[in-house]
Design a protein around this motif. Structure first.
Motif, PDB file in Angstrom:
ATOM      1  N   THR A 191      -3.157   0.798   5.966  1.00 34.88           N
ATOM      2  CA  THR A 191      -1.746   0.425   5.990  1.00 34.88           C
ATOM      3  C   THR A 191      -1.083   0.872   4.697  1.00 34.88           C
ATOM      4  OG1 THR A 191      -2.333  -1.506   7.297  1.00 34.88           O
ATOM      5  CG2 THR A 191      -0.150  -1.507   6.309  1.00 34.88           C
ATOM      6  N   GLU A 204      11.893   1.130  -6.077  1.00 35.42           N
ATOM      7  CA  GLU A 204      11.276   1.319  -4.764  1.00 35.42           C
ATOM      8  C   GLU A 204       9.835   1.764  -4.992  1.00 35.42           C
ATOM      9  OE1 GLU A 204      14.174   2.623  -1.512  1.00 35.42           O
ATOM     10  OE2 GLU A 204      14.669   3.960  -3.145  1.00 35.42           O
ATOM     11  N   MET A 205       9.007   1.528  -3.995  1.00 27.85           N
ATOM     12  CA  MET A 205       7.615   1.952  -4.189  1.00 27.85           C
ATOM     13  C   MET A 205       6.970   2.377  -2.886  1.00 27.85           C
ATOM     14  SD  MET A 205       5.475  -1.558  -4.730  1.00 27.85           S
ATOM     15  CE  MET A 205       6.043  -3.065  -3.967  1.00 27.85           C
ATOM     16  N   SER A 206       5.909   3.138  -3.046  1.00 26.43           N
ATOM     17  CA  SER A 206       5.033   3.487  -1.932  1.00 26.43           C
ATOM     18  C   SER A 206       3.671   2.936  -2.281  1.00 26.43           C
ATOM     19  CB  SER A 206       4.979   5.003  -1.777  1.00 26.43           C
ATOM     20  OG  SER A 206       3.872   5.366  -0.980  1.00 26.43           O
ATOM     21  N   SER A 207       3.064   2.216  -1.346  1.00 27.45           N
ATOM     22  CA  SER A 207       1.802   1.566  -1.694  1.00 27.45           C
ATOM     23  C   SER A 207       0.912   1.394  -0.487  1.00 27.45           C
ATOM     24  CB  SER A 207       2.085   0.188  -2.296  1.00 27.45           C
ATOM     25  OG  SER A 207       2.696  -0.647  -1.335  1.00 27.45           O
ATOM     26  N   GLU A 208      -0.380   1.176  -0.759  1.00 28.69           N
ATOM     27  CA  GLU A 208      -1.261   0.583   0.221  1.00 28.69           C
ATOM     28  C   GLU A 208      -1.087  -0.930   0.045  1.00 28.69           C
ATOM     29  OE1 GLU A 208      -5.313   1.950   0.097  1.00 28.69           O
ATOM     30  OE2 GLU A 208      -4.699   3.967  -0.457  1.00 28.69           O
ATOM     31  N   MET A 220       2.949   1.493   2.806  1.00 31.27           N
ATOM     32  CA  MET A 220       4.349   1.135   3.021  1.00 31.27           C
ATOM     33  C   MET A 220       5.248   1.710   1.951  1.00 31.27           C
ATOM     34  SD  MET A 220       4.574  -2.848   1.866  1.00 31.27           S
ATOM     35  CE  MET A 220       3.494  -3.470   0.580  1.00 31.27           C
ATOM     36  N   ASN A 226       0.891   3.598  -4.773  1.00 32.22           N
ATOM     37  CA  ASN A 226       0.834   5.061  -4.855  1.00 32.22           C
ATOM     38  C   ASN A 226       1.771   5.543  -5.965  1.00 32.22           C
ATOM     39  OD1 ASN A 226      -0.926   5.181  -2.599  1.00 32.22           O
ATOM     40  ND2 ASN A 226       0.817   5.064  -1.212  1.00 32.22           N
ATOM     41  N   SER A 252       8.789   0.447   0.082  1.00 29.09           N
ATOM     42  CA  SER A 252       9.580  -0.771   0.006  1.00 29.09           C
ATOM     43  C   SER A 252      10.420  -0.823  -1.254  1.00 29.09           C
ATOM     44  CB  SER A 252       8.654  -1.983   0.027  1.00 29.09           C
ATOM     45  OG  SER A 252       7.843  -1.986  -1.129  1.00 29.09           O
TER      46      SER A 252
END
Lengths: 326, 326
Positions: B191, A192-196, B193, A201, B195
């Protein structure tokens, strides 16, 4: 850390008494401090005999994946340097995502039991107490979000290599995220990831390995197995945990420094998917074809009966002959 | 909600006294309850006159983006139904990411002031008290992570349409995420996210609009402006907030139901980037070229001097003649 030095000292002299006086001198703390720490260790499952004259004797260590038990086998530079152990947790990925932005790159979260372990696409993952490795690794790579798919592959080959080392059983990758032994699943990976839009991130790589589990519910028996069940011998969870992390750091660094091309041949060699008939289920429907290779992006290349080649980056892939797809 | 009904009733009779008796009958609660709520409203900045015989008179509402003040202009079905207002916060995107998995699709977080507002690529975003719109919208679309770039575009055209409606000033999009008036920035969109590799958990769209701000620090003066500064008239923050959300729901639904192709012509028509010379800075270096169009994925198509066409999905884009790129 006094605690860690004390454990190391006791382990080096396992089965023998060491006097409180000697421990106190060696570790340069009072005998009362030694006594307090010994009691703590006993509470955590270390079997330690105390004798009023002879001192302390380590009889056995607990079968827990705590840092003190795993770190002697760790050779990493950053993965696992920050190490969080829980007896029970809902999901190590959940905690990882909560704390990821505040902890260092390479932080590991590991639990003896997950009450709500998760697999891909919102599915549940059975994580029984003390028999498996349920862990999450937090990584902060400077890559594009669409490249994160490669990290699942990096993790998968790391698990394969670690199982080969410790369990000597043939195990392969069902693209993109399951490890298969004798046509059943021993490990799943949830990235899983958190990103722009164009900057990651953090990435959380959840790894669940059925090591010494044997008590699978009826509905999972056709699909899930454990290393113990397939090899008829108990596998050391501590060494396997460390080996997965050691391999992960090695292949992760290789990937970041040299690119996916250096990882790809191993992904292909260790794939159980390539060369077989597969079914892909995605939002709009399903398709059947033969898996041909993994391309330079990490996508699975599938050839349909009509000879059309498609590149699959996602979706739910079944391989004929594996798990419950006959 | 008694509170909301009371406010609506006071607003409908703004400038006139209504007796406590009448309020109590209309809203079907005790006069003490009315009195308590009136006091609460006064504390929040509603100017209400009390007269022992005549009752209560609303003189003015506070200039705050609280739900009661924005919702009269909202025509949405789900965006903003869950609405969280803060006087001050570090960053609305931060709070949004913390709570996103537990709140409904379309939740809005809005603050009068951000102490650590963020822009793209870790940059800071000045968010002074009470002069702008600093908000985040949580969305849970069933699209692929690599399509999330389109949501930045959906948000951008929503802001452009809302500014046209309320401020009647020409404003355009500097691909992918800034809104430009007279060659300076009035709005930025961030933005983010969470995911899996092939499934979005949630998207947070942060929108910052300089509405009535005029006090920019020296180093921002060449780059940042506000609607007020450019039009010489104050813009109603409440109406603008609602209009952005109304447009956002409309274009978001259009995008989900019909695809990016239905959004793309507006993105192109409202682009200030297309047709101009741009410089793109990315990890490995920089390139200069002319922006030609936005393709069906939402990528910017750039033509180099040598006539080579490149598709840009990310990177830091400067447009010659805008902000501080001369």
């Amino acid at each position: 850390m006094l605690r860690q030095r004390l454990i190391r000292f006791l382990k080096e002299n396992k089965g023998e008494y060491i006097s409180g006086q000697k421990l106190s001198e060696q570790l340069n703390v009072s005998r009362t401090a030694i006594w307090k720490h010994i009691n703590e260790l006993k509470n955590e499952g270390y079997q330690i005999k105390s004798h009023h004259k002879l001192g302390y004797k380590l009889v056995s260590e607990p079968d827990l994946l705590i840092y003190e038990e795993v770190s002697p086998y760790l050779t990493t530079n950053f993965i696992g340097k920050n190490y969080i152990h829980k007896l029970t947790i809902d999901s190590t990925n959940n905690l990882a995502k909560e704390i990821a932005s505040k902890v260092p790159d390479g932080t590991v979260i590991i639990a003896e039991e997950q009450s709500a372990g998760r697999g891909r696409l919102g599915r549940s993952w059975l994580s029984q107490k003390g028999c498996g490795i349920w862990m999450s690794v937090i990584l902060k790579p400077n890559i594009q979000p669409q490249e994160a798919i490669n990290l699942t592959q990096v993790a998968a080959i790391s698990v394969v290599k670690a199982i080969e080392e410790l369990s000597h059983v043939e195990n392969k990758i069902k693209w993109p995220n399951d490890i298969i032994v004798n046509n059943k699943k021993v490990c799943g990976i949830l990235t899983e990831m958190s990103s722009e839009i164009d900057k990651i991130n953090y990435v959380v790589i959840g790894i669940g390995v059925n090591v010494n589990c044997y008590n699978f519910p009826e509905e999972l028996k056709g699909k899930a197995t454990s290393l113990n069940l397939e090899t008829n011998s108990k596998v050391d969870r501590k060494k396997l945990t460390a080996s997965i992390l050691n391999n992960l750091e090695f292949y992760y660094n290789t990937y970041l420094q040299k690119g996916f091309e250096y990882i790809r041949p191993i992904c292909i060699a260790k794939s159980i998917t390539i060369g077989r008939e597969i079914k892909v289920i995605y939002n709009e429907g399903e398709m059947v074809g033969k898996a041909v290779t993994i391309d330079s992006n990490g996508s699975l290349i599938v050839e349909t009966k009509e000879g059309k080649r498609l590149s699959i980056m996602s979706g739910d892939v079944s391989v004929r002959g594996l798990l419950d797809y006959i």
